[in-house]
Design a protein around this motif. Structure first.
Motif, PDB file in Angstrom:
ATOM      1  N   GLN A 166       0.849  -1.192   0.000  1.00  0.00           N
ATOM      2  CA  GLN A 166       0.000   0.000   0.000  1.00  0.00           C
ATOM      3  C   GLN A 166       0.881   1.236   0.000  1.00  0.00           C
ATOM      4  O   GLN A 166       1.802   1.349   0.791  1.00  0.00           O
ATOM      5  CB  GLN A 166      -0.925   0.039   1.212  1.00  0.00           C
ATOM      6  N   TYR A 173      -4.353   6.950  -1.791  1.00  0.00           N
ATOM      7  CA  TYR A 173      -3.667   5.695  -1.521  1.00  0.00           C
ATOM      8  C   TYR A 173      -3.838   4.758  -2.717  1.00  0.00           C
ATOM      9  O   TYR A 173      -4.755   4.911  -3.526  1.00  0.00           O
ATOM     10  CB  TYR A 173      -4.212   5.035  -0.249  1.00  0.00           C
ATOM     11  N   ASN A 175      -3.458   0.407  -3.558  1.00  0.00           N
ATOM     12  CA  ASN A 175      -3.179  -0.966  -3.145  1.00  0.00           C
ATOM     13  C   ASN A 175      -2.803  -1.792  -4.367  1.00  0.00           C
ATOM     14  O   ASN A 175      -3.535  -1.796  -5.367  1.00  0.00           O
ATOM     15  CB  ASN A 175      -4.405  -1.589  -2.468  1.00  0.00           C
TER      16      ASN A 175
END
Length: 219
Positions: A166, A173, A175
């Motif tokens: 991450q 953000y 992932n």
């Protein structure tokens, strides 16, 4: 009848020889692509390698501003795919990049961890990729981009080598589920304290305005 069988056998041998020649030619072409090359103009060696992994760790030395000393560590680089599945639009496509944002969490998946395919997609150049959810013990990650190489390993039934990471940017953000080598997984699982989470140099995040489709705003 014997004559028919004889011609059938001869035809089979001819086709087999053609197939072997084609395979040999492809192997030679593949070998030629991976051989080092000396550039006479710049007097340097151009080194090529074939990789099935899109994350790789290298031993690095950096200056720790808190300890005021040089420290050995492991720095990961990540393959920045192109087209609409690049990890970050600010970098050149199809190359390993050293920084995508602050590495806030990294985990080498274990056999007990679970990958749920939510949406499977296809790229003409890179092949299949997917958006997945991952359960890692008590940690549940959503909106995870499973890279094409990770997807390839998953379809082939490979249960080892998956590395979840991450990245954090400015109020965003991302992932990602990469596919790494055994050494990479060993570092992540057993020596996470040696992983360098970010560059000491300032990284101007958020330019361009749209870093890529896999970045999400923090809620």
């Amino acid at each position: 009848m014997k004559m028919i069988r004889f011609f059938a056998f001869v035809s089979f041998c001819a086709l087999f020889c053609i197939s072997c020649d084609n395979k040999k030619e492809k192997n030679e072409e593949w070998l030629e692509k991976t051989l080092p090359e000396f550039d006479a103009e710049y007097k340097t060696i151009i080194f090529r390698e074939a990789r099935n992994h899109d994350i790789k760790g290298t031993i690095d030395v950096y200056y720790n501003t808190q300890k005021h000393d040089f420290v050995f560590g492991c720095r990961f680089t990540y393959f920045n795919y192109g087209d609409d599945i690049c990890l970050y639009n600010g970098y050149k496509n199809d190359c390993f990049v050293p920084f995508l944002g602050d590495l806030s969490f990294i985990h080498a998946l274990e056999r007990k961890d679970k990958i749920d395919l939510m949406k499977k997609n296809h790229s003409e150049k890179y092949g299949d990729w997917a958006l997945v959810n991952i359960t890692m013990g008590e940690i549940f990650a959503t909106n995870v981009f499973m890279t094409p190489l990770a997807m390839k390993a998953y379809k082939e039934g490979d249960n080892d080598g998956f590395i979840f990471a991450q990245f954090l940017g400015k109020e965003m953000y991302m992932n990602v589920l990469f596919y790494g080598g055994s050494d990479d997984c060993l570092v992540v699982s057993n020596y996470p304290q040696f992983i360098i989470p970010r560059h000491e140099t300032e990284f101007v995040f958020g330019s361009p305005d749209n870093p890529g489709q896999f970045w999400h705003k923090m809620e």
